[in-house]
Design an enzyme around this catalytic site. Structure first.
Site, PDB file in Angstrom:
ATOM      1  N   HIS A  30      -4.661  29.186  14.916  1.00  0.00           N
ATOM      2  CA  HIS A  30      -3.771  30.127  15.591  1.00  0.00           C
ATOM      3  C   HIS A  30      -4.440  30.576  16.880  1.00  0.00           C
ATOM      4  O   HIS A  30      -5.623  30.927  16.889  1.00  0.00           O
ATOM      5  CB  HIS A  30      -3.474  31.328  14.697  1.00  0.00           C
ATOM      6  CG  HIS A  30      -2.396  32.214  15.245  1.00  0.00           C
ATOM      7  ND1 HIS A  30      -1.165  31.725  15.646  1.00  0.00           N
ATOM      8  CD2 HIS A  30      -2.361  33.553  15.481  1.00  0.00           C
ATOM      9  CE1 HIS A  30      -0.423  32.723  16.096  1.00  0.00           C
ATOM     10  NE2 HIS A  30      -1.128  33.836  16.014  1.00  0.00           N
ATOM     11  N   HIS A  42      -0.429  37.199  21.223  1.00  0.00           N
ATOM     12  CA  HIS A  42      -0.212  35.850  20.701  1.00  0.00           C
ATOM     13  C   HIS A  42       1.260  35.617  20.398  1.00  0.00           C
ATOM     14  O   HIS A  42       2.045  36.564  20.301  1.00  0.00           O
ATOM     15  CB  HIS A  42      -1.082  35.602  19.462  1.00  0.00           C
ATOM     16  CG  HIS A  42      -0.920  36.634  18.372  1.00  0.00           C
ATOM     17  ND1 HIS A  42      -0.466  36.339  17.111  1.00  0.00           N
ATOM     18  CD2 HIS A  42      -1.163  37.976  18.359  1.00  0.00           C
ATOM     19  CE1 HIS A  42      -0.430  37.437  16.366  1.00  0.00           C
ATOM     20  NE2 HIS A  42      -0.853  38.443  17.110  1.00  0.00           N
ATOM     21  N   CYS A 152       2.024  28.605  19.580  1.00  0.00           N
ATOM     22  CA  CYS A 152       1.045  29.601  20.005  1.00  0.00           C
ATOM     23  C   CYS A 152       0.035  29.032  21.001  1.00  0.00           C
ATOM     24  O   CYS A 152      -0.420  29.730  21.911  1.00  0.00           O
ATOM     25  CB  CYS A 152       0.327  30.191  18.798  1.00  0.00           C
ATOM     26  SG  CYS A 152      -0.603  28.985  17.805  1.00  0.00           S
TER      27      CYS A 152
END
Length: 260
Positions: A30, A42, A152
């Site tokens: 991530h 994010h 992301c």
């Protein structure tokens, strides 16, 4: 940071850093932008770190980190935020290790890091510009999440470089997505060698070569289907439909009945 690892200490973080953390069993990472004050911006799919909009999400979400049921006072709850969220560093890491994404690496170093989603050949813009983009997108959004075209890592790379893929028939900027496509592609393209050789090492070398070539050609620093897009122009394009990423949907067939 070493040759094969981008692991860093929290103390070395600075605003504008593109950071990431691997999730369960290194299935995916991530990504986000550190903006200072222990805060990370994010991009998610409605609060989920990764998703496809299909039944595959049952596997992807179950592989993610366990979340506390007690809301963090420093983070924007997913139900109140859009796709772009602001979280404290602790919640962003979710118990994982902190890594920094590298920019402007040499071709040799890029290929030495066999796993995609850790570095790029492209150069980063100044840190203050990066932080401005991230904060602007926190308020205005980054379009619709798509695991292959707008995820992301795509968000973080755009914040760092301002580069955007203009041909949405192709894959996005994400190195993770290129790796996912490149692995099976390498296996498929090396299969015909079985007709001319039974040498396992030769086929393996070819597969590795195809994989590396696909990663290199697909890197945002090498592609020709990208352009520099100011963040204010990006959000206006999203609002007017000039920039659009379609979220995958589960197709269902509704049975029809014939009147008797």
């Amino acid at each position: 940071m070493g040759l094969l690892s981008n692991r860093i200490n929290k103390e070395s973080l600075k605003p504008g850093d593109h950071i990431y953390s691997w999730r369960a069993a290194y299935i995916y990472a991530h990504h986000g932008i550190y903006v200072g004050d222990d805060t990370v911006i994010h991009f998610t799919r409605r609060g989920q770190e990764v998703g496809t909009g299909t039944v595959l999400d049952l596997i992807l979400v179950s592989s993610g980190p366990a979340r506390s049921h007690v809301p963090c006072p420093n983070c924007i709850p997913p139900e109140e935020g859009g796709g772009v969220l602001s979280s404290c560093l602790k919640c962003f890491l979710a118990g994982g290790i902190l890594y920094r994404f590298e920019y402007g690496v040499s071709p040799a170093l890029f290929l030495a890091k066999a796993r995609g989603g850790t570095c790029t050949l492209a150069s980063s813009d100044p840190d203050d510009v990066v932080v401005h983009r991230a904060k602007y997108l926190l308020q205005n959004g980054f379009g619709c999440y798509n695991v292959f075209k707008n995820n992301c890592e795509d968000f973080a790379i755009y914040c760092k470089t301002g580069l955007l893929v203009v041909d949405h028939r192709t894959i996005g900027q994400s190195g993770q997505a290129v790796s996912i496509i490149g692995g099976p592609l390498a296996a498929v393209l090396s299969t015909p060698l079985r007709l001319v050789t039974t040498n396992v090492y030769g086929m393996a070398a070819t597969a590795v070569g195809v994989y590396c070539a696909s990663r290199y050609a697909g890197d945002i620093g090498m592609r020709r289907d990208v352009m520099k897009v100011p963040v204010e122009e990006l959000t206006s394009r999203v609002a007017t439909g000039l920039f659009q990423v379609i979220e995958p949907q589960i197709l269902t067939t509704v049975p029809t009945t014939t009147a008797q």
